[in-house]
Design a protein around this motif. Sequence first.
Motif, PDB file in Angstrom:
ATOM      1  N   THR A   9      17.237 -11.770 -17.390  1.00 49.51           N
ATOM      2  CA  THR A   9      18.239 -12.170 -16.243  1.00 49.51           C
ATOM      3  C   THR A   9      17.576 -12.502 -14.966  1.00 49.51           C
ATOM      4  O   THR A   9      16.370 -12.613 -14.917  1.00 49.51           O
ATOM      5  N   THR A 111      26.312 -16.156 -19.509  1.00 43.42           N
ATOM      6  CA  THR A 111      25.372 -15.482 -20.425  1.00 43.42           C
ATOM      7  C   THR A 111      26.008 -15.230 -22.023  1.00 43.42           C
ATOM      8  O   THR A 111      25.129 -15.207 -22.763  1.00 43.42           O
ATOM      9  N   THR A 205      23.846 -16.928 -11.806  1.00 38.70           N
ATOM     10  CA  THR A 205      23.115 -16.676 -13.114  1.00 38.70           C
ATOM     11  C   THR A 205      21.386 -16.803 -12.886  1.00 38.70           C
ATOM     12  O   THR A 205      20.661 -15.941 -13.590  1.00 38.70           O
TER      13      THR A 205
END
Length: 369
Positions: A9, A111, A205
């Motif tokens: 992440t 995601t 993101t």
Amino acid sequence: MGQMDSVSTDGSDDESAAVVEGTVDGAPSAGARPPTREEAEAILDRVVALYQDHAAAANPAGTHKISWRIDWDSDAVSAHVLLKPGEDWTIEVSKGYLTVSSMTTEVFALTMCHEMGHFIGGFPFKTSRGGNSTGALGTSVSSEGQSDYFATKDCLPRLWANETETNAAAFAELDPSARERCTTATSDLASQQLCGRILLASLQTGRFYEEQAVLQAPRELVYPRFDTPDTTEVAVTKEGHPESQCRLDTLVAGAVCSVKATGTGIPGFVPPYGEYSAESEDAARPFACQTGPGARPRCWFQPDPVVTDCSELGEAACVVEDGVHGVRYCGTTSGVDYYWCFPDEVCKTSRDGFSDCYAPDVDPDEGSP
């Protein structure tokens, strides 16, 4: 746990973050909070529904189905896919993944499209993964960069196509230079607004990816930006996670690429399944932009691979460096790459030779005790 791919992440600092409507924040007002349980489950339902026909059409036809599972008892920050013979293609997510401070509904949607990309995204594949080359599973696990590219090029445009009000609001939040990427890519206003929302979600993101990468391997936090592209060029295609700036560049490329996947086939999934071949690359070529702003960035993608000799190293093995466990992969076209475990994980090798990161009390052949 079968074929598994863990998702990293992201992150950013105030000085390096992109400026959106005069604020130092990549987040659109819509979807700028973590998803509730109901919202997360609804997003997964929708993403899976978009591609259930691809699984049904995969060889042997009618034997595959995509499913998802959220582990509401796990505080780990984990999202991955499972691909095992005779079982569903499964997306697994932990509760901890949903409650990370930088998680938003937009990041979660992107995601989860990335995770779907491991099943549907196609060439280039993770050729180094054991058992990934037989074709018996109906697909092969796509590389991390290809899964990012699929998420913004194919999945999010389908997922958000009819959310016109939210798309328009997100597009309005972009600064003029970012909006220009979308207005240059397409002349249709609705498509431009959808592209704008995907760009904002990509920036969020990218920050999320950076933050998680720094937690996994401590270093200075440098948030990716639209105007600081990664200019490195790999000699061989990278199968694992690229750096966060490279990942943002890939998400942006997918958002502005006008070439969309069609049909229910997996691009490039031809014999030898999951391995590099000129035939595989040629079969996938019509489903991706090859030049221009929508082409996959060279910071992870190399269309002219160099063959690596993995005869001594093997395809995968557990390694420990400075007390940190990880997996060393070797692929004929990907070269040698490393995936490092989270601090509370160790690398273990199953009886079938598959190496991956697990909690200390997990048996790789049996699952959690």
